[in-house]
Design an enzyme around this catalytic site. Sequence first.
Site, PDB file in Angstrom:
ATOM      1  N   HIS A  97       0.845  -1.197   0.000  1.00  0.00           N
ATOM      2  CA  HIS A  97       0.000   0.000   0.000  1.00  0.00           C
ATOM      3  C   HIS A  97       0.872   1.235   0.000  1.00  0.00           C
ATOM      4  O   HIS A  97       1.926   1.241   0.639  1.00  0.00           O
ATOM      5  CB  HIS A  97      -0.927   0.015   1.224  1.00  0.00           C
TER       6      HIS A  97
ATOM      7  N   ASP B 164      -7.988  -5.033  -0.809  1.00  0.00           N
ATOM      8  CA  ASP B 164      -8.427  -5.828  -1.953  1.00  0.00           C
ATOM      9  C   ASP B 164      -8.176  -7.321  -1.783  1.00  0.00           C
ATOM     10  O   ASP B 164      -8.784  -8.124  -2.485  1.00  0.00           O
ATOM     11  CB  ASP B 164      -7.707  -5.350  -3.222  1.00  0.00           C
TER      12      ASP B 164
HETATM   13  N1  ACO Z   1       3.983  -7.468  -4.920  1.00  0.00           N
HETATM   14  C1  ACO Z   1       5.329  -7.548  -4.992  1.00  0.00           C
HETATM   15  N2  ACO Z   1       6.135  -6.527  -4.719  1.00  0.00           N
HETATM   16  C2  ACO Z   1       5.573  -5.383  -4.329  1.00  0.00           C
HETATM   17  C3  ACO Z   1       4.194  -5.223  -4.207  1.00  0.00           C
HETATM   18  C4  ACO Z   1       3.400  -6.325  -4.524  1.00  0.00           C
HETATM   19  N3  ACO Z   1       2.077  -6.264  -4.425  1.00  0.00           N
HETATM   20  N4  ACO Z   1       3.913  -3.975  -3.779  1.00  0.00           N
HETATM   21  C5  ACO Z   1       5.072  -3.360  -3.641  1.00  0.00           C
HETATM   22  N5  ACO Z   1       6.072  -4.214  -3.966  1.00  0.00           N
HETATM   23  C6  ACO Z   1       7.501  -3.962  -3.908  1.00  0.00           C
HETATM   24  C7  ACO Z   1       7.996  -3.172  -5.093  1.00  0.00           C
HETATM   25  O1  ACO Z   1       8.361  -3.990  -6.170  1.00  0.00           O
HETATM   26  C8  ACO Z   1       9.158  -2.489  -4.473  1.00  0.00           C
HETATM   27  O2  ACO Z   1      10.197  -3.417  -4.303  1.00  0.00           O
HETATM   28  P1  ACO Z   1      11.695  -3.046  -4.532  1.00  0.00           P
HETATM   29  O3  ACO Z   1      12.004  -1.982  -3.511  1.00  0.00           O
HETATM   30  O4  ACO Z   1      12.419  -4.320  -4.316  1.00  0.00           O
HETATM   31  O5  ACO Z   1      11.771  -2.527  -5.948  1.00  0.00           O
HETATM   32  C9  ACO Z   1       8.684  -2.136  -3.058  1.00  0.00           C
HETATM   33  O6  ACO Z   1       7.722  -3.150  -2.767  1.00  0.00           O
HETATM   34  C10 ACO Z   1       8.018  -0.779  -2.944  1.00  0.00           C
HETATM   35  O7  ACO Z   1       7.014  -0.687  -3.939  1.00  0.00           O
HETATM   36  P2  ACO Z   1       6.411   0.667  -4.487  1.00  0.00           P
HETATM   37  O8  ACO Z   1       5.931   0.459  -5.879  1.00  0.00           O
HETATM   38  O9  ACO Z   1       7.360   1.797  -4.258  1.00  0.00           O
HETATM   39  O10 ACO Z   1       5.213   0.917  -3.543  1.00  0.00           O
HETATM   40  P3  ACO Z   1       4.041   1.913  -3.882  1.00  0.00           P
HETATM   41  O11 ACO Z   1       3.755   2.627  -2.649  1.00  0.00           O
HETATM   42  O12 ACO Z   1       4.293   2.745  -5.065  1.00  0.00           O
HETATM   43  O13 ACO Z   1       2.918   0.887  -4.319  1.00  0.00           O
HETATM   44  C11 ACO Z   1       0.955  -0.250  -4.621  1.00  0.00           C
HETATM   45  C12 ACO Z   1       1.714   0.726  -3.735  1.00  0.00           C
HETATM   46  C13 ACO Z   1       0.774   0.350  -6.017  1.00  0.00           C
HETATM   47  C14 ACO Z   1      -0.409  -0.492  -4.015  1.00  0.00           C
HETATM   48  C15 ACO Z   1       1.762  -1.556  -4.692  1.00  0.00           C
HETATM   49  O14 ACO Z   1       1.957  -2.094  -3.411  1.00  0.00           O
HETATM   50  C16 ACO Z   1       1.124  -2.576  -5.628  1.00  0.00           C
HETATM   51  O15 ACO Z   1       1.343  -2.528  -6.828  1.00  0.00           O
HETATM   52  N6  ACO Z   1       0.309  -3.515  -5.049  1.00  0.00           N
HETATM   53  C17 ACO Z   1      -0.381  -4.472  -5.859  1.00  0.00           C
HETATM   54  C18 ACO Z   1      -1.642  -3.864  -6.412  1.00  0.00           C
HETATM   55  C19 ACO Z   1      -2.703  -3.675  -5.345  1.00  0.00           C
HETATM   56  O16 ACO Z   1      -2.944  -4.545  -4.533  1.00  0.00           O
HETATM   57  N7  ACO Z   1      -3.358  -2.532  -5.421  1.00  0.00           N
HETATM   58  C20 ACO Z   1      -4.442  -2.188  -4.480  1.00  0.00           C
HETATM   59  C21 ACO Z   1      -3.981  -1.153  -3.511  1.00  0.00           C
HETATM   60  S1  ACO Z   1      -5.247  -0.771  -2.347  1.00  0.00           S
HETATM   61  C22 ACO Z   1      -6.352   0.118  -3.240  1.00  0.00           C
HETATM   62  O17 ACO Z   1      -6.018   0.848  -4.114  1.00  0.00           O
HETATM   63  C23 ACO Z   1      -7.736  -0.050  -2.975  1.00  0.00           C
END
Ligand code: ACO
Length: 375
Positions: free
Chosen positions: A260, A311
């Site tokens: 998140h 989610d």
């Molecule tokens: N699966 C695997 N790795 C992940 C995930 C994930 N779901 N989420 C974050 N990471 C990793 C990234 O690859 C990154 O790793 P790294 O540092 O090794 O490169 C690190 O965690 C940080 O990720 P960011 O992209 O900087 O985190 P951000 O805050 O931008 O992302 C987001 C938040 C978009 C929700 C992300 O966690 C994601 O893509 N999750 C999956 C999609 C999801 O479940 N969305 C629903 C969110 S809740 C809502 O909107 C209702």
Amino acid sequence: MTQTSTATKGLEGIVATTSAISSIIGTTLTYRGIDINELAAHSTFEEVAYLLWYGELPTQDQLQAFKQDLARNRQLSPQILQDISNYPRDANTMVALRTAISSLAFYDPEAGEMSPDANHDKAVRLLAKFPTVVAAIQRYREGEQPVPPRQDLDEASNFLYMLKGEMPSELDAHVMDVALILHADHELNASTFTARVAASTLSDMHSAVVAAICTLKGPLHGGANEAVMRTLEQIGEVQNVTGYVRQALERKERIMGFGHRVYKEGDPRAKWLKKMSEQLAQAKGDPKWFDMSNRMEEEVTREKGLLPNVDFYSASVYTYLGIPRDLFTPIFAMSRASGWIAHILEQYADNRLIRPRAEYVGPQARRYVPLDQRS
Ligand code: ACO
């Protein structure tokens, strides 16, 4: 972006507005200052919508009047139903939803009126019609006629009733109600921000809500719940979960339903959805989806330190309620509409056009080259 850029990618951490609607502090989410845990335990979706819009919990009389107002406005015009019946059967459900919600404006007597009273009336009509639209989209896709809404049922029960054509069990209706409460608002998330940007141009409420639906659709936002279920179906069995998670992480894939932008210590909504998924698994005598989800949570947390977001367990919850996965995001929208509308009203009440700047990183100033001189 250049290395010296002052732009903040994804607006991460940027405080873009003040708002008195919901707050996230650590792992605590509040609506108008009331902890979501208290609301999920004791409230109803109608009460929460009232709270979000008017800032206070309703008295008994106010709640009664609000519920009646919503119930009286659930019906869709024959034109809207006719339109929905003509959508392609295989249309993306969020495309269908944004089209249907947009077309509600054609038949709303105050669609272009911007007075506070008109906006209040539109808010009620919009929220009341959302579940009817979602249920009608699904019924036509199944080749069935829509089930007319009932005025004597609350929002959650009426929605499940319209979807299935039969009364839901008490447990199913309660779970639906809590799910609606948990999804109702969430500070300045992407779709709510979009709604506020649209409202800040003094565009009308229907337009701002449609803009928000378009933003919720994406898999990094509301579309993740559907993607979670697709993943669970693809994994198939609980014993395949560990292998799937490890391979997906090795391939640097995102695992839907985890992580998140704001919550790094856990999403408070996820624990409610997890509990309800377990309850439903027991009640339906079908532990598979809960067991798989639980195992997946253990693996992803161990391997990557990521926690489930709203989610993740909503996917198994909706599946246990007998809801097809491509209806998950429209249901999210149906609940979040209450929050979007609260933010739109808040934006209108103290508006300033939202118009940030971009740091230009393109070519430096250069001359136009006539077409016949370009190589
Ligand atoms: N699966 C695997 N790795 C992940 C995930 C994930 N779901 N989420 C974050 N990471 C990793 C990234 O690859 C990154 O790793 P790294 O540092 O090794 O490169 C690190 O965690 C940080 O990720 P960011 O992209 O900087 O985190 P951000 O805050 O931008 O992302 C987001 C938040 C978009 C929700 C992300 O966690 C994601 O893509 N999750 C999956 C999609 C999801 O479940 N969305 C629903 C969110 S809740 C809502 O909107 C209702």
